[in-house]
Design a protein around this motif. Structure first.
Motif, short mmCIF file in Angstrom:
data_model
loop_
_atom_site.label_atom_id
_atom_site.label_comp_id
_atom_site.label_asym_id
_atom_site.label_seq_id
_atom_site.Cartn_x
_atom_site.Cartn_y
_atom_site.Cartn_z
N THR A 155 0.79 -1.22 0.00
CA THR A 155 0.00 0.00 0.00
C THR A 155 0.82 1.28 0.00
O THR A 155 0.27 2.34 -0.17
CB THR A 155 -0.92 0.06 1.23
OG1 THR A 155 -0.12 0.02 2.40
CG2 THR A 155 -1.92 -1.07 1.22
N SER A 156 2.11 1.21 0.20
CA SER A 156 2.93 2.42 0.29
C SER A 156 2.74 3.27 -0.96
O SER A 156 2.63 2.74 -2.05
CB SER A 156 4.39 2.01 0.43
OG SER A 156 5.18 3.13 0.60
N PRO A 157 2.69 4.59 -0.86
CA PRO A 157 2.91 5.40 0.31
C PRO A 157 1.64 5.73 1.09
O PRO A 157 1.69 6.46 2.05
CB PRO A 157 3.51 6.68 -0.27
CG PRO A 157 2.79 6.82 -1.56
CD PRO A 157 2.59 5.41 -2.06
N GLN A 158 0.51 5.22 0.68
CA GLN A 158 -0.70 5.62 1.35
C GLN A 158 -0.97 4.83 2.63
O GLN A 158 -0.51 3.73 2.80
CB GLN A 158 -1.90 5.50 0.41
CG GLN A 158 -2.14 4.12 -0.13
CD GLN A 158 -1.42 3.87 -1.43
OE1 GLN A 158 -0.52 4.60 -1.80
NE2 GLN A 158 -1.78 2.83 -2.11
N GLN A 159 -1.72 5.44 3.49
CA GLN A 159 -2.13 4.84 4.75
C GLN A 159 -3.22 3.82 4.45
O GLN A 159 -4.05 4.01 3.59
CB GLN A 159 -2.66 5.96 5.65
CG GLN A 159 -3.37 5.51 6.89
CD GLN A 159 -4.04 6.68 7.58
OE1 GLN A 159 -3.96 7.81 7.14
NE2 GLN A 159 -4.71 6.39 8.64
N VAL A 160 -3.24 2.69 5.16
CA VAL A 160 -4.26 1.69 5.00
C VAL A 160 -5.54 2.20 5.67
O VAL A 160 -5.53 2.56 6.84
CB VAL A 160 -3.83 0.35 5.64
CG1 VAL A 160 -4.92 -0.69 5.50
CG2 VAL A 160 -2.54 -0.14 5.01
N LEU A 161 -6.64 2.24 4.90
CA LEU A 161 -7.90 2.71 5.44
C LEU A 161 -8.92 1.59 5.46
O LEU A 161 -8.94 0.75 4.56
CB LEU A 161 -8.45 3.86 4.59
CG LEU A 161 -7.59 5.11 4.46
CD1 LEU A 161 -8.26 6.11 3.52
CD2 LEU A 161 -7.35 5.74 5.81
N ASN A 162 -9.78 1.60 6.47
CA ASN A 162 -10.85 0.62 6.50
C ASN A 162 -12.04 1.14 5.69
O ASN A 162 -12.02 2.26 5.18
CB ASN A 162 -11.24 0.26 7.94
CG ASN A 162 -11.83 1.43 8.70
OD1 ASN A 162 -12.53 2.27 8.14
ND2 ASN A 162 -11.56 1.48 9.99
N ASP A 163 -13.13 0.35 5.58
CA ASP A 163 -14.27 0.73 4.75
C ASP A 163 -14.90 2.05 5.19
O ASP A 163 -15.25 2.88 4.35
CB ASP A 163 -15.34 -0.37 4.78
CG ASP A 163 -14.92 -1.59 3.98
OD1 ASP A 163 -14.00 -1.47 3.13
OD2 ASP A 163 -15.49 -2.67 4.21
N ASN A 164 -15.06 2.24 6.49
CA ASN A 164 -15.66 3.48 6.98
C ASN A 164 -14.79 4.69 6.65
O ASN A 164 -15.30 5.76 6.33
CB ASN A 164 -15.89 3.41 8.50
CG ASN A 164 -16.99 2.45 8.86
OD1 ASN A 164 -17.88 2.17 8.06
ND2 ASN A 164 -16.94 1.92 10.07
N GLU A 165 -13.49 4.52 6.75
CA GLU A 165 -12.57 5.61 6.42
C GLU A 165 -12.64 5.96 4.94
O GLU A 165 -12.63 7.13 4.57
CB GLU A 165 -11.14 5.24 6.83
CG GLU A 165 -10.98 5.15 8.34
CD GLU A 165 -9.68 4.50 8.78
OE1 GLU A 165 -9.19 4.86 9.85
OE2 GLU A 165 -9.16 3.63 8.04
N PHE A 166 -12.72 4.92 4.06
CA PHE A 166 -12.86 5.17 2.63
C PHE A 166 -14.17 5.90 2.34
O PHE A 166 -14.20 6.83 1.54
CB PHE A 166 -12.82 3.87 1.82
CG PHE A 166 -11.43 3.40 1.52
CD1 PHE A 166 -10.54 4.21 0.83
CD2 PHE A 166 -11.01 2.14 1.89
CE1 PHE A 166 -9.26 3.78 0.53
CE2 PHE A 166 -9.74 1.70 1.59
CZ PHE A 166 -8.86 2.52 0.92
N LYS A 167 -15.25 5.48 3.00
CA LYS A 167 -16.55 6.13 2.79
C LYS A 167 -16.49 7.60 3.22
O LYS A 167 -17.01 8.47 2.52
CB LYS A 167 -17.65 5.39 3.56
CG LYS A 167 -18.01 4.06 2.94
CD LYS A 167 -19.04 3.32 3.77
CE LYS A 167 -19.27 1.94 3.21
NZ LYS A 167 -20.16 1.15 4.06
N ALA A 168 -15.87 7.86 4.36
CA ALA A 168 -15.76 9.24 4.85
C ALA A 168 -14.93 10.09 3.89
O ALA A 168 -15.28 11.24 3.60
CB ALA A 168 -15.15 9.26 6.25
N LEU A 169 -13.86 9.52 3.39
CA LEU A 169 -13.00 10.24 2.45
C LEU A 169 -13.73 10.50 1.13
O LEU A 169 -13.66 11.59 0.58
CB LEU A 169 -11.71 9.47 2.22
CG LEU A 169 -10.59 10.17 1.48
CD1 LEU A 169 -10.26 11.52 2.10
CD2 LEU A 169 -9.35 9.28 1.47
N ALA A 170 -14.45 9.50 0.65
CA ALA A 170 -15.23 9.67 -0.59
C ALA A 170 -16.29 10.75 -0.41
O ALA A 170 -16.53 11.55 -1.32
CB ALA A 170 -15.86 8.34 -0.99
#
Length: 190
Positions: free
Chosen positions: A123-138
């Motif tokens: 995954t480098s260089p990005q931080q590993v995000l869970n599903d909720n984190e991806f949804k919040a970012l989207a």
């Protein structure tokens, strides 16, 4: 238990916008705020990282849960307007706030390090995000529910034009942040 590194780390994050765990560890060592914690190099490294992450999560709770972005590769004290961008990995936070994990045995440390490097490599260089984190970012990026790579790329270009440091209202810190978010969203869109 209150971590003795909280004040030192708080002073450091006020002096520079973005840190990483290893850069905090180096600066804390330079300031003699942290010394050798174990004879075994692997356990010493683990304990240093544990104390730093524990202090960061305690500090995050003291400030406001949404004002300190914490990951191993990116630690940042955010301005009020940026607070909505932070999501907390609760499992990681709970792990580092549990003092029983400080004395982890070498076998478990090897397992944790191997797991970290496997994740980092894929995954480098990005931080590993869970599903909720991806949804919040989207949601923050105003992407459609089932967004595609094309949606992410288009939105990236729009945001990059707004935030680029060469633009009148641009900001280098915000530009770097959206670049990291872009890398994270590209992974989710695949």
């Amino acid at each position: 238990m209150l971590n003795p590194l909280i004040d030192e780390i708080f002073e450091l994050i006020l002096t520079r916008q973005v840190w990483q765990v290893h850069t905090l560890a180096a600066e804390l060592t330079n300031r003699s705020a942290i010394t050798t914690l174990d004879k075994s190099p692997e356990r010493d490294l683990f304990k240093r990282n544990f104390l730093i992450m524990n202090a960061l999560y305690q500090l995050q709770a003291q400030l406001r849960p949404q004002s300190l972005l914490i990951s191993t590769l990116h630690i940042e004290l955010l301005e009020k307007e940026d607070n909505s961008l932070v999501t907390t990995n609760e499992n990681l936070r709970d792990y580092y706030l549990d003092w029983r994990n400080y004395d982890t045995d070498e076998e478990k440390i090897d397992e944790l390090l191997n797991s970290f490097w496997r994740q980092f490599k894929t995954t480098s260089p990005q931080q590993v995000l869970n599903d909720n984190e991806f949804k919040a970012l989207a949601l923050e990026w105003k992407l459609p529910e089932n967004f595609t790579l094309k949606n992410v790329q288009k939105r990236w270009r729009q945001l990059a034009l707004q935030m680029h440091p060469d633009k009148p209202n641009g900001c280098e810190v915000k530009f770097k942040k959206i670049k990291l978010q872009y890398e994270q969203l590209k992974v989710a869109a695949r």
